[in-house]
Structures are given as structure tokens and as C-alpha cells.
Design an enzyme around this catalytic site. Structure first.
Site, PDB file in Angstrom:
ATOM      1  N   GLU B  89       0.837  -1.194   0.000  1.00  0.00           N
ATOM      2  CA  GLU B  89       0.000   0.000   0.000  1.00  0.00           C
ATOM      3  C   GLU B  89       0.879   1.253   0.000  1.00  0.00           C
ATOM      4  OE1 GLU B  89       0.517   2.083   3.242  1.00  0.00           O
ATOM      5  OE2 GLU B  89      -1.501   1.503   3.924  1.00  0.00           O
ATOM      6  N   CYS B 121      -3.386  -4.538   3.726  1.00  0.00           N
ATOM      7  CA  CYS B 121      -2.361  -5.442   4.256  1.00  0.00           C
ATOM      8  C   CYS B 121      -2.396  -6.839   3.656  1.00  0.00           C
ATOM      9  CB  CYS B 121      -2.476  -5.520   5.779  1.00  0.00           C
ATOM     10  SG  CYS B 121      -2.183  -3.941   6.591  1.00  0.00           S
ATOM     11  N   HIS B 244      -2.410 -12.185  10.550  1.00  0.00           N
ATOM     12  CA  HIS B 244      -2.059 -10.788  10.334  1.00  0.00           C
ATOM     13  C   HIS B 244      -1.938 -10.095  11.683  1.00  0.00           C
ATOM     14  CE1 HIS B 244      -1.593  -6.852   8.787  1.00  0.00           C
ATOM     15  NE2 HIS B 244      -2.733  -6.415   9.308  1.00  0.00           N
ATOM     16  N   ASN B 276       3.729  -3.248  12.586  1.00  0.00           N
ATOM     17  CA  ASN B 276       2.902  -3.816  11.518  1.00  0.00           C
ATOM     18  C   ASN B 276       3.521  -3.470  10.169  1.00  0.00           C
ATOM     19  OD1 ASN B 276       0.944  -4.620   9.734  1.00  0.00           O
ATOM     20  ND2 ASN B 276      -0.648  -3.220  10.470  1.00  0.00           N
TER      21      ASN B 276
END
Lengths: 134, 356, 383
Positions: B89, B121, B244, B276
Site C-alpha cells: 500500500e 495489508c 495478520h 505492523n
């Protein structure tokens, strides 16, 4: 915008592609028409391993236009394992001590942008102290 | 579409991970620095610290190093790749592919598929699914799938604690040359606006608590449960699970709810120490698992991308893992390569100082 | 082959001439030189310039300079060899007269650095190196000098202060030169405390950019008048090396210095010990050091033992920077090679004032561009 001059050198900058002389087997970087060792015609592509050692280095505090955002930075002459010396910035040095002879490896990083933030991004080789492998 | 035979994506030819590679930048911003600047040192943080890219790093450079590591482990010539797909992204260009730069840098052929993917993500795991399809259909023998990001978090926003940089690359190929086979994948996708970044905006917006229940938990749970029920497996069949990891708590909670133990997820749970890494997150976690997994170990991987969707994968480690894992730096080695920075340095490195 | 004599010199003090254009600087130097030569009628003007196209956005200096100096209609062209452009222009003037193309030629080294301020200056100065493979790595001329100095210190175990002899000598000699930008002594202590520019290179190891113009009038034997203070050009030799330093088998060798020096001495039928002074490229100081070694004045790796204050002084074995060199003069890149010759001419004419080298007969000057990618050596004799 200086698109062609950077595009032309992409294989050299991104993948460290030089030449091996078909006459004397000398490894050549950057590529050139005439082998500096034997004077023969050079043209066979050769991909360098990216491993080498610091031949010399210096840290620049006063830097040219286009590089201000990265100042200060260290530039080195790196002697590649295959023979040639190339000029490149060192990166990810941190607190590691750099000396003449320090083993380094090639990484591909953002070198600068062409002009302002609208311009193309120029990627190419830099070198860092070799990562410790398991 | 409730026919259970139809829900899994199973390639016609068995496929797997032939090589994997990771890259994590060396700079770390401790959460305490963000608390110092924005919260008067008060309050808690969702992670301990996060990985920050250097001035010369971006999604393309992260992808290149991860890809080189993956090729080193795969032991194949980059010319054998038939596709290079980069999910992110934070592609450095809005228009112009990252994938072509990566392909050129690793010495891939010109006769390939190349494209950038975006699905918050889960863009990286979507690239893995595409690679499975290409190899599984025998349209090509090898494909490179990458998930990488240099994520943006608005200064002072909750996301600033976690928005990190890193990525992982996977050479997908025939199962007989795989260090881990992938039996199937399954994806669960709805239109759920929990997080987005619109055109020309520097920082993303997010739905705060809305990002939890109707978003992350619903999709991850649906993907995992469907995968398990379709395969007829339970949590106990897996040596490791990777979810995730937008923070520390979400993956811990979803794992618990799905019946996975702390031991099953701790190897692949890296967000506490690197933050993250968005499109890289679950894939980077997977690389840490592959670094220590034994032949025969079964691994469940479930990604999550805002917007929203989850991709689930069922993998099994093969004997080839032993000879390949040490052909590139291990994920823990990148994590240990750590230089702590303060908020001022972070602000400079991330371009948060107004220059004009 | 016609012999070439320098009969006139004229210069503008190197400095920040904010109110002076390329045209104004060059005309002042040219008119002073012509006057000094007794106002002969030149046929050609060669302009040595490096950066006018980049910094002043001005090309076609032949027309600009001839027009400004009132030399309407003359042949005028720019000669470019990086920082050695002034010396390259002199070489062209030398060729024009030796070949009998002209009886009288004006040579002017010209540089206008202060038309622009900012980091672009460093980028433009780097154009004398390899733009694709050195400049694009963020390397500048000072950075290159830093690389070579670092290597030198390591390879030969030389102490840092061995380079101090160059700036200390240049500054000491600049004190008495009214055309020098810096007229202040520097000592070893202040050298040691100078801020770093490009580690291990400090402020006193590098030149200071400024504006300048230095002109020379060249004539053949026919135009030489009895009793005129003339200096003979005994040799003018240009040699080149690889543009990029990393392409050299030995980066510290400065092969072009060796070739250019050797050929010049052969042409002049002289040996090194015949030289009464050497206007070497004294800054960056490492270039001065490598020039002494490559030029054969000191053994390889032993230059730092040779380059003592005593040896380089006006009364020493090999006086350098006798009127301040590039370091104290200030550095107007494309003009520097011409200033070197002007200083040598003053010594040979016996007009060097308190810096006069007793009975100076023979001088060598040497301009370097890039990291000695082009080297231009001149040997001058008193008439």
C-alpha cells in the site's frame, strides 16, 4: 528531466551488470567498448557478485544539489571481489566501524530523485558492511 | 457457493514455496518515544517498537532485498521466473510499477508478468495466490510474490505506534522442489470500510474500534474457520499459525478464539518488535516460522487486508527446508540488527519535517 | 617551430566579485595584460573556462570576451578542460604561435562562481569527474580528495599533519601578494583544529571557490621587442588519465601527472633539479602530495617525508605556491591554471617582491582537472 541517461544505466546500477572481456577474461565495471586490460573489444555481459571490501572512504558534510536530504553520507571506493573498483555510497553503517578492508556487500537503494518530488526515482547500488549470516 | 468442494483454491499441479526471503530495515522507534512526544509519557502502546526505513529505503528497495534472499534460498536463476508481483500500500509511485524495478534488479527475464497489487495489508498474500495459480496451472514453473510496505501513520495517531516497514518475498514453484508445499488457499472478502487512504492523501483514515469486530476478527475468523473445515483439520494439526498482526493483541485474541495456543503463534508474531509491516506482516511472520520449522510441520497462515478480506493458506514443510534456510539471513538476524532512533530522527527519516 | 614568449600579464584579484560579470572580469584582465605587453595587436583570444555554461548560463564566450575587451572581430573560442581550462587555453595559444598561425595571442583564464549560490555549485564542480559513476553517487571534488587522502594515510602510514605543509606554505606566501584572497598565516595548530570537510580532509586542505580572471599575452620572436621583459614557454604538455578514479589500476599513481611532467621536461631538455620553482596544484593538499610523487620529485609513498615546510619554502629545494598558490589565491577553477603561470612569470621577471626567489631562471606550472584526469604542464624560462 534526465530520463534517458538514467534509464540507459539501469542494468548496471540495479543489478551490477558489467562485462567480462572475451579476450583476456578481465572483469570490467562499468561496461565499456574497449577492455582496459588488453585493449580488445569488450561486450560480454557479466553480473558481479556484489561482494567486496572498502578500498577507501570519506564522509561528506557539504553535498551537491540533489543529495541534501541524505547528508551527511559516506562515499567509498569499493574493491569488488572480481577485481574492479567502483565508487559508491555506504549505507546502514550505523555505529559499525568502517575501515579500509572492511568487507561490504551490494544493496539496491534509492540514490536520489531526478529534480524535485515530481521526478523519477533513481535506484542503484550502495554497499553496506556484510550482514552476519547464520 | 456453499459447496464445500468449491471454496478452496487448489492448484491443478501441486505447488509450494521454493524459496523465501525477508527484509527488515535496521532502525527501531520505541513506542515510548511516541508516548513522550504525543502523550506526555502516559498510557500504553500496542507494540514495544517498530521498524523504520532509512532515508534511502522504500517498498521497492525492501522488495529487492527480500527477493534476492528468496532467490538465494530457492537456488534458481531469476531468469526462470515467469512473474514478479509486488503487493503493497506504499508503492513509491502512484503510477509506474514497483515490480519492473524489482524484476530488473534481480535479473529476471523480460518475458514475464509484472504488476503491483494493492489490497491494504493483504496485497502480499494476494500475490502469493496469483503465483500459486500461475504455477498450479502450469502456465509457468516459478513466480515471485512479494509483500512489502513502508507504512504511514499520522503523527500522534494510534497507527503511528505500529505503521512499520519490512517485507517478504516467496518464490512459488512446483511442490517437488518446494521447502514447504501449499495444499490450498482460501479467501474471504467483503466490502468493509475499516481503513483507507484516498488519492493524494498522505495518511490513512481508520475506523478505530470498527477495525476490530466487523473487520479484522470477522474476516480472519471466517477465512481460518472455512479453511479448517474444508480441509477437515483442527488447530491441533498445525505446528505453527501466523495471523495478520496489526498490533500485539488482535492476533493473540483471534488465535485463542480459533483454538491455537500461545506456543503455536509466538514464533510468527513479530509485531511487538517490528510493528505492523502491512502487506509484509503475515508473510514476514511466516519467514520467521520457516526459519525454525522442521520437515513435516504444518503451518496455517491467515492474512487480513482492510477493505476487507483475508487469505488463508495451509502449508507443510518438506525436507528441503534444512538445506535452504541458511542460504540467506534469518528473520531474527534482521530483527537483531537494530539501531534505536529518537522521534526527531524518525521524523526526519519519514519525511515528516516540512522542507518547503 | 616558432618560439613562444609571454610578454604581458594581467589579473583580477581572485575574490567574490558580486558586482562583476564574466565580461567585466575578463576585460579587466585582458586590458591589463595587453598594456603590460606594450599594446600589441592580438589575432586570437583563447578563453579557458569551466563553468560559465552551468553557473552563468552563458556559452559562446569567444564573442562575449572579445566584445567586452574591445577586440572586435577577433578569433575567439573557449577551451575547456575542467579546472585546468586556463592552462588548456594557454596550450592552444602556444600551438597557434608555434604553428605560425598567429603572431600574437591573448589567453585568459576566466571563472565566475558567484553568479549563483547554493548546493548547485558543488554539483557543477563535480562535472570534472565522471557524472554517471562518481557524481551520481553523491561524490564531489572534495569528496574525491578525501577518498585519496584516506587511502594515502592508510597505505603509507603518513601522519595527517604531513599535508599541512601545503596550506601553511601557500598562506605564508600569500601574505605578500596583493592579488591573493587570503593574506594571513596559518600554523600547524590551526591546521589541526580546522573543521572537517570530507574526512580526513579539513578546511585547510581544500580550495575556496571564487571569481577570477588572469590573462597572458603571447607573441612570437618577430613581435618581441628589444629589452622587453619576456618569458619563454619551453614546453606545454597535456596528458589524460581515466576520467573516473575507480577505473585506474592504482588510484594514487596520478599517471597523467607523470606523463605530462616527463614529456614537458624532455621537450624543455631539462631535469627536475633545473627547476627553481614549481607552481604545483597545491590544493586539495593531497593532490599537491601526489603530484610531487607522480612528477618524480619524491618517491612513491615518501612524498610526505619530502613535503616539509623547509623543502617547499621560497628558499627550499622545491619552492611551491610561491605567491600563495591556489590555496591563498582563492580558487577560480577555469582561471587557476592561468594564475599559476602569472605567478611563475612574476618570479622569472624578478617582480615577485618579498617572495622573489633569488635568480629564478626556470619554472614549472601544473594544472590538474578532476582527480588528475587531465594534467597540463608548462615549463617557463627567463629570457
Amino acid at each position: 528531466m534526465e530520463i534517458p541517461r538514467h534509464w540507459r544505466l539501469q542494468k548496471q546500477r540495479l543489478a551490477l551488470v558489467g562485462e567480462v572481456c572475451p579476450h583476456c577474461q578481465a572483469k570490467i565495471f562499468p561496461a565499456r567498448d574497449v577492455c582496459p586490460e588488453c585493449g580488445g573489444e569488450a561486450k560480454t555481459a557479466f553480473k558481479f557478485s556484489g561482494k567486496g571490501e572498502v578500498y577507501s572512504f570519506t564522509t561528506l558534510h557539504s553535498v551537491p544539489a540533489g543529495f541534501e536530504e541524505n547528508a551527511p553520507y559516506t562515499v567509498a571506493l569499493v574493491k569488488l571481489d572480481e577485481g574492479p573498483i567502483i565508487t559508491a555510497q555506504l549505507t546502514d553503517v550505523g555505529e559499525r566501524e568502517v575501515k579500509i578492508g572492511t568487507p561490504v556487500e551490494m544493496v539496491t537503494r534509492r540514490i536520489r530523485q531526478d529534480g524535485d518530488e515530481r521526478g523519477m526515482l533513481i535506484y542503484g547500488y550502495k554497499f553496506r558492511p556484510v550482514l552476519r549470516m547464520s | 457457493m456453499n459447496d464445500r468442494e468449491n471454496l478452496l483454491l487448489k492448484p491443478a499441479r501441486a505447488v509450494g514455496i521454493v524459496g523465501y526471503g525477508v527484509y527488515i530495515p535496521q532502525y527501531r522507534l520505541p513506542a515510548s518515544e511516541i508516548l513522550r512526544i504525543w502523550a506526555g509519557d502516559e498510557g500504553g502502546a500496542p507494540v514495544k517498537e517498530k521498524a523504520v526505513p532509512g532515508l534511502d529505503e522504500d517498498t521497492i528497495t525492501i522488495s529487492i532485498e527480500a527477493a534476492r534472499n528468496a532467490l538465494a534460498r530457492a537456488g534458481i536463476d531469476a531468469q526462470k521466473l515467469r512473474a514478479v508481483w509486488v503487493g503493497s500500500e506504499s508503492h513509491p509511485y502512484v503510477v509506474k510499477p514497483s515490480s519492473t524495478v524489482v524484476a530488473e534488479a534481480i535479473g529476471a527475464s523480460e518475458h514475464i508478468q509484472a504488476a503491483d497489487l494493492e489490497f491494504a495489508c493483504k496485497a502480499g498474500t494476494e500475490a502469493v495466490v496469483a503465483a500459486m495459480a500461475l504455477v498450479g496451472s502450469k502456465m509457468g514453473d516459478y513466480a515471485l510474490a512479494i509483500g512489502a510496505d513502508t507504512a504511514q501513520g499520522k503523527p500522534g495517531d494510534a497507527l503511528e505506534f505500529t505503521a512499520a516497514a519490512g517485507g517478504a518475498a516467496f518464490v512459488i514453484g512446483p511442490a517437488e522442489n518446494a521447502l514447504a508445499t501449499i495444499a490450498a488457499s482460501y479467501s474471504y472478502v467483503t466490502d468493509t470500510p475499516d481503513f483507507w487512504r484516498r488519492q493524494h492523501q498522505v495518511y490513512p483514515e481508520h475506523g478505530q474500534r470498527f477495525t476490530g469486530e466487523p473487520a479484522y476478527f470477522k474476516h480472519v475468523t471466517a477465512a481460518a474457520q472455512t479453511m479448517l473445515s474444508q480441509l477437515g483439520t483442527t488447530a491441533a494439526d498445525y505446528a505453527f499459525a501466523v495471523f495478520h498482526q496489526p498490533n500485539t493483541k488482535f492476533p493473540q485474541r483471534v488465535a485463542r478464539e480459533l483454538g491455537f495456543s500461545k506456543e503455536q503463534i509466538e514464533t510468527g508474531l513479530l509485531s511487538p518488535v517490528i510493528g505492523n509491516t502491512y502487506a509484509g506482516a503475515s508473510l514476514v511472520g511466516l519467514t520467521a516460522v520457516l526459519d525454525i520449522a522442521k520437515p513435516g510441520d504444518r503451518i496455517l497462515v491467515v492474512s487480513y487486508g482492510s477493505g476487507a478480506g483475508s487469505d488463508a493458506f495451509d502449508m507443510r514443510v518438506t525436507d528441503l527446508i534444512e538445506e535452504r534456510r541458511n542460504k540467506a539471513p534469518l528473520t531474527q538476524q534482521y530483527i537483531e540488527r537494530r539501531i534505536e532512533i529518537d522521534y526527531a530522527t524518525y521524523a526526519r527519516y519519514r519525511g515528516k519535517i516540512v522542507m518547503k | 617551430m616558432e618560439k613562444v614568449y609571454i610578454t604581458g600579464i594581467g589579473q583580477v584579484a581572485v575574490g567574490e566579485h558580486w558586482d562583476q560579470s564574466l565580461a567585466a572580469l575578463s576585460s579587466k584582465a585582458i586590458r591589463a595584460a595587453l598594456k603590460d605587453a606594450g599594446d600589441p595587436q592580438p589575432e586570437i583570444v583563447y578563453i579557458g573556462n569551466f563553468l560559465a555554461s552551468s553557473i552563468s548560463h552563458q556559452a559562446n564566450l569567444g564573442a562575449l570576451v572579445c566584445d567586452a575587451a574591445g577586440l572586435h572581430g577577433l578569433e575567439g573560442t573557449t577551451v575547456e578542460a575542467g579546472e585546468a581550462s586556463g592552462a588548456a587555453a594557454l596550450h592552444m595559444g602556444y600551438l597557434a604561435i608555434t604553428s605560425n598561425m598567429a603572431d600574437c595571442v591573448v589567453v585568459v583564464g576566466l571563472e565566475k562562481m558567484t553568479d549563483m549560490v547554493g548546493d548547485e555549485i558543488e554539483a557543477f564542480a563535480a562535472q570534472s569527474g565522471d557524472t554517471d559513476f562518481e557524481g551520481m553517487q553523491g561524490l564531489t571534488p572534495n569528496g574525491m580528495a578525501g577518498l585519496l587522502m584516506q587511502r594515502y594515510l592508510d597505505q603509507y602510514h603518513a601522519p595527517c599533519e604531513s599535508f599541512a605543509s601545503f596550506p601553511i606554505t601557500a598562506h605564508a606566501n600569500g601574505v605578500n601578494n596583493p592579488f591573493a584572497m587570503y593574506r594571513k598565516n596559518v600554523d600547524l595548530d590551526s591546521y589541526g583544529k580546522a573543521p572537517m570537510v570530507s574526512v580526513p580532509l579539513s578546511l585547510y586542505d581544500v580550495p575556496t571557490f571564487a571569481d577570477g580572471a588572469a590573462a597572458l599575452v603571447l607573441v612570437n620572436r618577430k613581435l618581441l621587442r628589444d629589452g622587453q621583459k619576456a618569458v619563454l614557454i619551453s614546453a606545454s604538455e597535456i596528458a589524460t588519465d581515466t576520467l573516473a578514479v575507480h577505473d585506474r589500476a592504482d588510484p594514487l599513481a596520478f599517471d597523467a601527472v607523470h606523463i605530462s611532467t616527463t614529456k614537458a621536461l624532455e621537450k624543455a631538455k631539462l631535469t627536475r633539479d633545473c627547476l627553481d620553482l614549481f607552481e604545483c596544484w597545491d590544493t586539495p593538499s593531497i593532490y599537491g602530495m601526489l603530484s610531487l610523487e607522480a612528477g618524480g620529485f619524491a618517491e612513491r609513498g615518501r612524498g610526505w617525508q619530502f613535503a616539509t615546510l623547509d623543502n617547499l619554502a621560497l628558499t627550499g629545494r622545491l619552492p611551491v605556491a610561491t605567491l600563495g598558490g591556489i590555496k591563498a589565491h582563492g580558487f577560480a577553477p577555469g582561471a587557476a591554471g592561468a594564475y599559476q603561470v602569472l605567478d611563475a612569470v612574476q618570479q622569472l621577471r624578478g617582480e615577485a617582491g618579498r617572495n622573489q626567489i633569488a635568480s629564478a631562471q626556470v619554472a614549472m606550472t601544473q594544472a590538474i582537472s578532476g582527480a588528475a584526469a587531465s594534467v597540463i604542464t608548462h615549463i617557463l624560462r627567463k629570457m
